[in-house]
Scaffold this active site. Sequence first.
Site, mmCIF file in Angstrom:
data_model
loop_
_atom_site.group_PDB
_atom_site.id
_atom_site.type_symbol
_atom_site.label_atom_id
_atom_site.label_comp_id
_atom_site.label_asym_id
_atom_site.label_seq_id
_atom_site.Cartn_x
_atom_site.Cartn_y
_atom_site.Cartn_z
ATOM 1 N N ASP A 163 30.245 42.939 42.783
ATOM 2 C CA ASP A 163 31.517 42.440 42.286
ATOM 3 C C ASP A 163 32.406 42.307 43.209
ATOM 4 O O ASP A 163 32.526 42.917 44.500
ATOM 5 C CB ASP A 163 32.086 43.582 41.425
ATOM 6 C CG ASP A 163 31.811 43.561 39.943
ATOM 7 O OD1 ASP A 163 31.249 42.592 39.334
ATOM 8 O OD2 ASP A 163 31.919 44.670 39.267
ATOM 9 N N LYS A 164 33.108 41.214 43.151
ATOM 10 C CA LYS A 164 34.206 40.714 44.281
ATOM 11 C C LYS A 164 35.352 41.852 44.105
ATOM 12 O O LYS A 164 35.656 42.283 45.184
ATOM 13 C CB LYS A 164 34.626 39.465 44.007
ATOM 14 C CG LYS A 164 36.010 38.928 45.142
ATOM 15 C CD LYS A 164 36.450 37.522 44.738
ATOM 16 C CE LYS A 164 37.193 37.545 43.705
ATOM 17 N NZ LYS A 164 38.456 38.149 43.800
#
Length: 826
Positions: A318-319
């Site tokens: 995930d960013k």
Amino acid sequence: MSELILEDQEAETLGLEQAFERLGSGRQGLAPQEAAKRLQQVGPNTIQEQKKSPLLKLLGYFWGPIPWMIEAAAVLSLIVRHWSDMIIICVMLVFNAAVGFWQEHKADSALEALKGELALKARVRRGGQWQEIPAEDLVPGDVVRLRAGDILPADLKLFEGEYLSVDQSALTGESLPVDKAEGDVAYSGSVAKQGEMQALVIATGDKTKFAKTVKLVESAEAPSHFQKAVLTIGDYLIYVSLGLATALVLTQLVRGDSALGVFQFVLILVVASIPVAMPAVLSLTMALGALALAKEKAIVSRLQSIEEIAGIDILCSDKTGTLTKNQLTLGEPVVFAAADTQDLILAACLASKEENRDAIDDAVLGGLTDKGALKGFEQESFTPFDPVSKRTEALLKGDGGEFKCSKGAPQVIADLCGLEGEERRRAQEAVDASAAKGYRTLGVARTGPEGNWRFMGLLPLYDPPRGDSAETIEQATRHGIDVKMVTGDNQAIAREIARQLGMKPNIQVAEELFGDGVDPVNPPPGLGQKVEEAEGYAQVFPEHKFGIVKMLQRRNHLVAMTGDGVNDAPALKQADVGVAVSGATNAARAAASLVLTAPGLSVIIRAVEEARKIFERMNSYAIYRITETIRIMFFVVLAMLVFNIYPITTVLVILLALLNDLPIMTIAYDNTWLDPQPVRWEMRRVLTVSTVLGLIGVVETFLLLVIAREYLYLSVPQLQSFIYLKLAVAGHLTLLVVRTKEPFWKRPHPAGVLLLAVLGTQLAAVLIVGLGIIVAPIPWSYVGLVWAYCIVWMFIEDLAKLQLYRHLTFGGKHHLGFLRRLKKLG
């Protein structure tokens, strides 16, 4: 106690106010003192486990095939009146039981510590104040808040909220979530999928309808692929040992040896050859390794997942919050229908819920200069953000009437307001301009007097990359792991963040990648190469995550996928290693095999490093144990068939087994080599290395027997002491050889506790034969000769090991991941 519990039928039929009255509670919750008093009355909100008594556990180690063989040997010694043999055999029996009991106790203690780390939390109102407490401290009458992703911590009666969509499949088998409204009852162990409500706790612990809470940590007994493989090897060695033992018994009986003596010796020889301690050593190694992972802020929910963590070669990260700080700051607002920037921010604040402590809500509320402006409004209902609707919505009273506010993805808010033409183009340009700088944008809307939605404007939000992310991604690449960014943000934002982190800008839009009509949950096989070649994925929905994992797995990758929400659970379960990031919902944590308690990618990389070290320790143990079985069993049988003598006595076989087991107990603490590439269980390599080293051991021991017999002219009792010392010394030196794939003298050096155990047992072996303790003594010069002989052969074994690994590594598939990455770079 009964007055503090609502039975099922009573809970369903009683009105909400009656339920509050019945449980002596109210909407502000219990007073802290009353809650503490009730906890003493009803006990913790847990299912009481039936724990086996320590005495019964200890006695269990005297019952089973291996203890029976040792006990049979003791009985035979008693019959033939070999008192010293009987005493030492009994000592061996007690020692094996004590070691097994101690290792099981350590493993159980480690698992209990992990369970404590993964304990469910609950948001509860006590004395009118919201607080987070362990779910086990809930009592009937408590008031709790539920949100999407929560695992319901007790049986509850719902109130104050529009609805709560609850997944009861684990409890009732219903495949679809059930919508619950105010006054409905929801049961412990269900998962909140959508919505937000408050609830009254009506039953806890053993009094809940299903009397079962979600168990996050599985027991140590659940075998991994590695354990199954090693236990298969154990079975193989048992069959080989029994086959050789049968041949030995028949030969010695034909030669006229005493049947009782032969059976006693063979029983003990088989016991010493079989890897009795293997399951306990593996469980302890993994349990202690799991505690080491917990210290690195990464908690494994299943011990067997350690093997998968060690083998991952793709990490889908995930960013937000993992690659970035998740510390949002407000950029320059773009005003549309709002009177000014503060009016725009006020509308966004009204579509937020401060007590939820959401990162976006905190950033929006932080941008409001006059906090007192919120006091003129009363929030009557609130619909939280979810990945499907992609917006929040609140119904408010103020400004002389009722109205609604909403905030969320710009395209969703623009569609809600029916924004078209020039205004739509201007909004899109503003979004694109912000995205090019790495800003994500929030659309804000408010209903007018006639109830129609008005597009108030845009709020740019910037989430800067974490300071360690770029370096960690580079480190991951050195460890043979490809990091792929996964984000719900648009492609331009993802590319800009990728550029800042030194990643390649080949970020694909998930919808475009999967195409129209493609089911992300059951993607077609031909899609795999496109997914594999992408460096990241933008505008990702939860179902896309699931499809990405399946495609990469079809391409023969071991995949780790991060997630935090309830909708991420299917992807986390599908992944080889599902990673619940710091702050993840209870549902995501329950689905994950690795739960992070600190933010950032570096935590995952440290977990991978630690898992690979744990894997290497287990791998080294397996090779050592197979090597020793082949060395001892084949040598003894060969010596007896050729020379018709017992090359080692029953007592010495027992002593050898005892002294060999002591250092093995410390292998879980050993320093170990960190493989620069993902590791997977390779049966062919383990069997080849251990078989070759074992046969070298047979040759070196048989050669020394010939020297001692034909040139040193030792008597049979002295010969037995001589060979015992050789087997004891060579066994531990072999352990030092197999514990690393590098030359044994190179780093990492053995851990102090392992070295002390080896030196201590070697000193004991030297004193036994040098001083003649329960054996025939041999001259100290011969003790030195055995040591010198074994050290020379240690170098020969090490050279053979290095050649084997060189051949097996580059002749096999061990570095396929490395070659694949080399091809991509070239």
